[in-house]
Design an enzyme around this catalytic site. Sequence first.
Site, PDB file in Angstrom:
ATOM      1  CG  ASP A 150      -0.199   6.076   1.198  1.00  0.00           C
ATOM      2  OD1 ASP A 150      -0.891   5.351   1.936  1.00  0.00           O
ATOM      3  OD2 ASP A 150      -0.238   6.013  -0.047  1.00  0.00           O
ATOM      4  CG  ASP A 194      -7.784   8.737   3.108  1.00  0.00           C
ATOM      5  OD1 ASP A 194      -8.672   8.555   2.255  1.00  0.00           O
ATOM      6  OD2 ASP A 194      -7.159   7.813   3.659  1.00  0.00           O
ATOM      7  CD  GLU A 215     -10.103   5.523   1.764  1.00  0.00           C
ATOM      8  OE1 GLU A 215     -10.303   4.313   1.500  1.00  0.00           O
ATOM      9  OE2 GLU A 215      -8.974   6.041   1.924  1.00  0.00           O
TER      10      GLU A 215
END
Length: 237
Positions: free
Chosen positions: A35, A123, A125
Site C-alpha cells: 500500500d 483505514d 486507526e
Amino acid sequence: MGSTIAAHDPGAARPAATRSGVIPATSVPQLPGIDVSAYQGNVNWAGVAPYIDFVYIKATEGTYYTNSYFAQQYNGSYNYGVIRGAYHFAIPNNSSGTTQADYFIGHGGGWSSDGKTLPGALDIEYNPYGSECYGLSQSSMVNWIWNFVNEYAAREHAYPPIYTTTNWWSTCTGNYSGFAAYDPLWIANWSASGGGTLPNGWGYYTFWQYASSGSLPGDQDVFNGYYSRLQALATNG
C-alpha cells in the site's frame, strides 16, 4: 497507512526477528501486495508490478485532503496488470462517516466490477493529530463506522475492507464484532506471525500488513488466499 502504529502500539510495530520480506507459511497462499500514499511519489510500476498481485493507494483523508500522486499510482498500477484499490484515512472528529464516504467516492474511492478494482478500504486507526479515539465514545465510534460502511455499500454495491489494529479496535470500539459479517478485515501487525490476535468477530484476515517497509515501495502486505479469490473480491464475488 500505519504511520501511527509505532507510537501507539509498540508490540504490533516491533519487527519479528525473521522479518525480511518472507511471509510465514500458512495453509493457503499469501499473495504479495503493497500500500502506498503520496509519501512514495510516482511509483515505477514497470519495476514493481512483476513482484505484486495487488496494491492499495491512499486517495483521501477526512474531507480536506487528496493524494496528489493518486492518478499515477492508481492508473499506473492498473495499466501494468496489478489489481488495485483505493483507501480513505478516517478522521472521525472531522465530519460524519456518511460525509467522508461520499468524499472518498468522489475523489477516487469508487468501485467497479471490472476484476481489477478492489472495493475501497476504510483505514481507521490511531489519531495522528490528537486523542487516540478522536474524542468519540466506543458506541459513537461504532456508529461512525456504520455510517461510512453503509453509505459506501449503498452507493458502490460493495462493502469496504476495514484496516485497523486489534489494540485500537478494542480500545475505540469496545472490540465490536458486528462488521465481521460484512467487511473484510485488513489487519496491521508487524510483529506477530499470521497477523496475531484478530479483532472480535473476524475468524481470519483478508489482508495483512506485516511490515512498514521492505524491498518494495510503501507498506508490505499479503492477501490471504488464492489469486482466484483476490479476483473474486475485485468482482464482489
